[in-house]
Design an enzyme around this catalytic site. Structure first.
Site, PDB file in Angstrom:
ATOM      1  N   ASP A   1      39.106  12.082  36.620  1.00 54.33           N
ATOM      2  CA  ASP A   1      38.013  13.048  36.733  1.00 54.33           C
ATOM      3  C   ASP A   1      37.236  12.905  38.040  1.00 54.33           C
ATOM      4  OD1 ASP A   1      38.629  14.181  34.341  1.00 54.33           O
ATOM      5  OD2 ASP A   1      36.979  13.289  33.219  1.00 54.33           O
ATOM      6  N   GLY A   2      37.035  11.666  38.505  1.00 53.59           N
ATOM      7  CA  GLY A   2      36.294  11.462  39.744  1.00 53.59           C
ATOM      8  C   GLY A   2      37.000  12.107  40.923  1.00 53.59           C
TER       9      GLY A   2
ATOM     10  N   SER B   1      25.487   9.541  28.515  1.00 54.22           N
ATOM     11  CA  SER B   1      25.077   8.131  28.509  1.00 54.22           C
ATOM     12  C   SER B   1      23.573   7.973  28.335  1.00 54.22           C
ATOM     13  CB  SER B   1      25.524   7.448  29.807  1.00 54.22           C
ATOM     14  OG  SER B   1      24.742   7.879  30.906  1.00 54.22           O
TER      15      SER B   1
END
Length: 266
Positions: free
Chosen positions: A51-52, A168
């Site tokens: 994804d990065g 998060s």
């Protein structure tokens, strides 16, 4: 040469990865795909590395609206943007050639700093203090004052970005079919003197969010745009709205966004 089958591969250059990609390059050529060295010539941009790397590929190719982005995850990498795995070359090419596919369109947010420079984000924009001190921001929704925030910062996430930094910090996961964006607090101060909403909230596509940074010694806040961070001098105002742009990716059969969420988190 059929320009509609032009492939550009975006990945961190290394001998090991080049060796792994070599069979995929050959398979692509054998199936009449054209490999190009300039992303401007491609109609399919393939990122390799999770994804990065996908976020970097989209950003560094300027959120192209006339091409399809494809994500390939490396071994043992879960990805919400990656439909394919690097270790399954034949299956990947066969799927791209023969399997039913749809185009998935992911929302993007526009982030304008001090009324001058506008950036696009596929995941999120985060505004936070660069020093050991709370940052103070006045929050406006559609130019109507909402609250004065004190804390470490704020995250403004797209629906797909809701599963990353936003999650998060206990923000909600949002269906990407819902055109909206989410605002989530980072360590807000809530006591008898200071008060914020204390929870994330979701804004409709027609809304505009404006954050006025109160300059009380925090003249150099850090702003994160997807997975890149910038220290911009004298940030006074940040405006966020849902962009007209959409990032188009492959949607494979039986591989919805919620299938990916389940595989990644459950």
């Amino acid at each position: 040469m059929d320009a509609r089958r032009n492939l550009y591969f975006y990945y961190p250059k290394s001998d090991e990865l080049e060796e792994k990609l070599s069979p995929l390059f050959e398979l692509a050529k054998e199936n009449d795909f054209n490999l190009v060295n300039n992303p401007d010539e491609a109609n399919i941009i393939v990122s390799v590395g999770g994804d990065g790397e996908f976020l970097q590929a989209v950003r560094h190719t300027h959120f192209r609206q006339d091409c399809l982005y494809v994500g390939i995850a490396k071994e043992n990498e879960a990805g919400l943007y990656c439909d394919f795995n690097l270790n399954a070359y034949d299956e990947m090419v066969h799927t791209m050639m023969n399997a039913p596919m749809e185009v998935r369109r992911f929302p993007v947010i526009d982030v304008t700093i001090n009324g001058e420079s506008t950036f696009h984000c596929l995941n999120e924009a985060a505004i936070r203090s660069a020093i050991i001190k709370t940052i103070v921001m006045d929050v406006y929704i559609d130019d109507v004052f909402f609250e004065r925030f004190r804390g470490d910062g704020l995250i403004v996430a797209t629906p797909t970005g809701s599963t990353g930094y936003n999650k998060s910090t206990h923000g909600a996961i949002v269906d990407p079919k819902t055109p909206c964006f989410q605002v989530t607090e980072l360590a807000s101060l809530n006591n008898n003197r200071y008060r914020t909403l204390g929870s994330s909230f979701i804004l409709d596509k027609e809304r505009t969010l404006r954050l006025e940074v109160i300059q009380d010694g925090n003249d150099y806040p850090i702003i994160g745009l997807d997975n890149e961070a910038y220290s911009i001098r004298n940030i006074q105002e940040v405006a966020v709205s849902l962009s007209e742009k959409r990032v188009k990716t492959v949607k494979l059969k039986n591989n919805t966004y919620w299938d990916r969420v389940r595989r990644t988190f459950l």
